[in-house]
Write a protein that holds these residues in place. Structure first.
Motif, PDB file in Angstrom:
ATOM      1  N   SER A  64      46.585 -38.075  43.476  1.00 39.25           N
ATOM      2  CA  SER A  64      45.566 -37.019  43.459  1.00 39.25           C
ATOM      3  C   SER A  64      45.752 -36.062  44.628  1.00 39.25           C
ATOM      4  O   SER A  64      45.678 -34.834  44.462  1.00 39.25           O
ATOM      5  N   VAL A  65      46.001 -36.604  45.810  1.00 34.77           N
ATOM      6  CA  VAL A  65      46.166 -35.740  46.982  1.00 34.77           C
ATOM      7  C   VAL A  65      47.484 -34.971  46.899  1.00 34.77           C
ATOM      8  O   VAL A  65      47.565 -33.815  47.322  1.00 34.77           O
ATOM      9  N   GLU A  66      48.508 -35.581  46.348  1.00 37.59           N
ATOM     10  CA  GLU A  66      49.742 -34.821  46.118  1.00 37.59           C
ATOM     11  C   GLU A  66      49.470 -33.643  45.186  1.00 37.59           C
ATOM     12  O   GLU A  66      49.896 -32.510  45.455  1.00 37.59           O
ATOM     13  N   ASP A  67      48.778 -33.902  44.079  1.00 34.17           N
ATOM     14  CA  ASP A  67      48.524 -32.846  43.097  1.00 34.17           C
ATOM     15  C   ASP A  67      47.619 -31.749  43.654  1.00 34.17           C
ATOM     16  O   ASP A  67      47.794 -30.568  43.341  1.00 34.17           O
ATOM     17  N   GLU A  68      46.648 -32.130  44.467  1.00 31.49           N
ATOM     18  CA  GLU A  68      45.662 -31.170  44.951  1.00 31.49           C
ATOM     19  C   GLU A  68      46.093 -30.430  46.213  1.00 31.49           C
ATOM     20  O   GLU A  68      45.664 -29.292  46.443  1.00 31.49           O
ATOM     21  N   VAL A  69      46.937 -31.060  47.030  1.00 34.52           N
ATOM     22  CA  VAL A  69      47.261 -30.483  48.337  1.00 34.52           C
ATOM     23  C   VAL A  69      48.761 -30.256  48.524  1.00 34.52           C
ATOM     24  O   VAL A  69      49.189 -29.159  48.898  1.00 34.52           O
ATOM     25  N   TRP A  71      51.633 -30.470  46.368  1.00 34.70           N
ATOM     26  CA  TRP A  71      52.411 -29.625  45.455  1.00 34.70           C
ATOM     27  C   TRP A  71      51.990 -28.163  45.530  1.00 34.70           C
ATOM     28  O   TRP A  71      52.867 -27.279  45.502  1.00 34.70           O
ATOM     29  N   PRO A  72      50.687 -27.830  45.633  1.00 35.04           N
ATOM     30  CA  PRO A  72      50.337 -26.414  45.817  1.00 35.04           C
ATOM     31  C   PRO A  72      50.938 -25.808  47.087  1.00 35.04           C
ATOM     32  O   PRO A  72      51.364 -24.646  47.083  1.00 35.04           O
ATOM     33  N   ALA A  73      50.978 -26.589  48.169  1.00 30.71           N
ATOM     34  CA  ALA A  73      51.586 -26.079  49.401  1.00 30.71           C
ATOM     35  C   ALA A  73      53.078 -25.830  49.200  1.00 30.71           C
ATOM     36  O   ALA A  73      53.628 -24.827  49.683  1.00 30.71           O
ATOM     37  N   LEU A  74      53.722 -26.720  48.476  1.00 31.43           N
ATOM     38  CA  LEU A  74      55.151 -26.545  48.222  1.00 31.43           C
ATOM     39  C   LEU A  74      55.401 -25.344  47.311  1.00 31.43           C
ATOM     40  O   LEU A  74      56.377 -24.602  47.495  1.00 31.43           O
ATOM     41  N   LEU A  85      60.590 -24.405  41.597  1.00 31.56           N
ATOM     42  CA  LEU A  85      59.318 -24.367  40.874  1.00 31.56           C
ATOM     43  C   LEU A  85      59.340 -25.349  39.705  1.00 31.56           C
ATOM     44  O   LEU A  85      58.340 -26.023  39.428  1.00 31.56           O
ATOM     45  N   ALA A  86      60.475 -25.439  39.041  1.00 32.33           N
ATOM     46  CA  ALA A  86      60.604 -26.387  37.931  1.00 32.33           C
ATOM     47  C   ALA A  86      60.502 -27.823  38.431  1.00 32.33           C
ATOM     48  O   ALA A  86      59.899 -28.686  37.775  1.00 32.33           O
ATOM     49  N   LEU A  87      61.074 -28.095  39.592  1.00 28.57           N
ATOM     50  CA  LEU A  87      60.996 -29.438  40.170  1.00 28.57           C
ATOM     51  C   LEU A  87      59.549 -29.825  40.444  1.00 28.57           C
ATOM     52  O   LEU A  87      59.125 -30.946  40.130  1.00 28.57           O
ATOM     53  N   ILE A  88      58.777 -28.910  41.001  1.00 28.06           N
ATOM     54  CA  ILE A  88      57.375 -29.211  41.305  1.00 28.06           C
ATOM     55  C   ILE A  88      56.593 -29.454  40.015  1.00 28.06           C
ATOM     56  O   ILE A  88      55.738 -30.354  39.948  1.00 28.06           O
ATOM     57  N   ALA A  89      56.891 -28.680  38.985  1.00 30.60           N
ATOM     58  CA  ALA A  89      56.245 -28.904  37.690  1.00 30.60           C
ATOM     59  C   ALA A  89      56.588 -30.288  37.145  1.00 30.60           C
ATOM     60  O   ALA A  89      55.745 -30.964  36.535  1.00 30.60           O
ATOM     61  N   GLU A 134      61.234 -38.106  43.264  1.00 27.49           N
ATOM     62  CA  GLU A 134      60.553 -37.486  44.397  1.00 27.49           C
ATOM     63  C   GLU A 134      61.349 -37.672  45.685  1.00 27.49           C
ATOM     64  O   GLU A 134      61.521 -36.725  46.469  1.00 27.49           O
ATOM     65  N   GLU A 135      61.843 -38.883  45.899  1.00 30.29           N
ATOM     66  CA  GLU A 135      62.592 -39.170  47.123  1.00 30.29           C
ATOM     67  C   GLU A 135      63.923 -38.419  47.167  1.00 30.29           C
ATOM     68  O   GLU A 135      64.346 -37.954  48.234  1.00 30.29           O
ATOM     69  N   ASP A 136      64.568 -38.288  46.016  1.00 27.01           N
ATOM     70  CA  ASP A 136      65.894 -37.669  45.974  1.00 27.01           C
ATOM     71  C   ASP A 136      65.853 -36.143  45.940  1.00 27.01           C
ATOM     72  O   ASP A 136      66.816 -35.491  46.372  1.00 27.01           O
ATOM     73  N   ALA A 137      64.758 -35.582  45.414  1.00 28.80           N
ATOM     74  CA  ALA A 137      64.723 -34.127  45.224  1.00 28.80           C
ATOM     75  C   ALA A 137      63.551 -33.447  45.930  1.00 28.80           C
ATOM     76  O   ALA A 137      63.740 -32.450  46.631  1.00 28.80           O
ATOM     77  N   ALA A 138      62.336 -33.970  45.747  1.00 28.94           N
ATOM     78  CA  ALA A 138      61.170 -33.281  46.305  1.00 28.94           C
ATOM     79  C   ALA A 138      61.081 -33.427  47.822  1.00 28.94           C
ATOM     80  O   ALA A 138      60.750 -32.465  48.525  1.00 28.94           O
TER      81      ALA A 138
END
Length: 213
Positions: A64-69, A71-74, A85-89, A134-138
């Motif tokens: 939830s905190v990743e989705d709300e805080v 990923w939007p920051a990224l 942008l595709a990676l974050i999606a 997530e570990e390898d790309a994000a």
């Protein structure tokens, strides 16, 4: 993967992802324990039910905190980079893929359904694939472009979402079964008093919960 911080991130030192990796490893550990409980015929014990309830709460807080805080920051950091942008999606979509599996296991546990073992295996595969992605790309992308202030905001939001009572479980839950080196590294990434408070208060209370037994 080691990535040098990008100059425009406003950072001279790399972000410390120790808590992120530690949380991912705790999820992996708990799913291993759930699998063992299911195959060993112990899925209906109070300790397993409580362990599963804690697992789902920790996963909900984390995602939830990743989705709300986070990923939007990224997204704000890479507005003109389609690949990123595709990676974050993909990160948010992978979170959503977990929901039906979590619901299925809830139902299997409450109704003692025979599909439980299959759903646990599927959840393990899907969640592990997401965390590896997530570990390898994000995380390398964050290391390149995410400003310190946004990473600090994510850490702060995570602590706020946990709250004092949540932290009292989260800290010893992370440290459950880790090596001495992993314990040292994780506590070094926490505020100073955490190690002492965990030893004196959190750890004894956590042990009495007897998760997964």
């Amino acid at each position: 993967m080691s990535v040098e911080p990008a100059r425009h991130s406003g950072r001279t030192e790399p972000l410390d992802f120790t808590p992120m990796y530690a949380t991912h490893n705790a999820f992996r550990r708990d799913l291993t324990r759930l699998h063992r409980a299911v195959t060993g015929g112990r899925a209906d014990t109070p300790g397993v039910r409580d362990g599963w309830a804690n697992f789902t709460r920790q996963l909900d807080v984390h995602h939830s905190v990743e989705d709300e805080v986070l990923w939007p920051a990224l997204l704000r950091a890479v507005p003109d980079r389609p690949h990123d942008l595709a990676l974050i999606a993909e990160m948010t979509a992978e979170h959503a893929q977990l929901d039906p599996l979590l619901t299925a296991i809830d139902n299997d546990l409450s109704q003692r359904k025979s599909a439980l073992a299959e759903h646990v295996r599927e959840l393990t595969d899907v969640l592990d694939a997401h965390m590896r992605h997530e570990e390898d790309a994000a995380l390398p992308l964050m290391q390149q472009v995410l400003p310190d202030a946004d990473w600090a905001a994510f850490r702060s939001a995570m602590a706020k979402r946990q709250g004092p009572s949540g932290a009292a479980v989260y800290i010893p839950w992370i440290l459950d079964g880790v090596t001495a080196e992993q314990r040292r590294d994780f506590l070094a990434a926490m505020p100073g008093p955490v190690a002492v408070v965990n030893t004196l208060l959190f750890q004894p209370r956590y042990r009495r919960k007897r998760f997964w037994e």
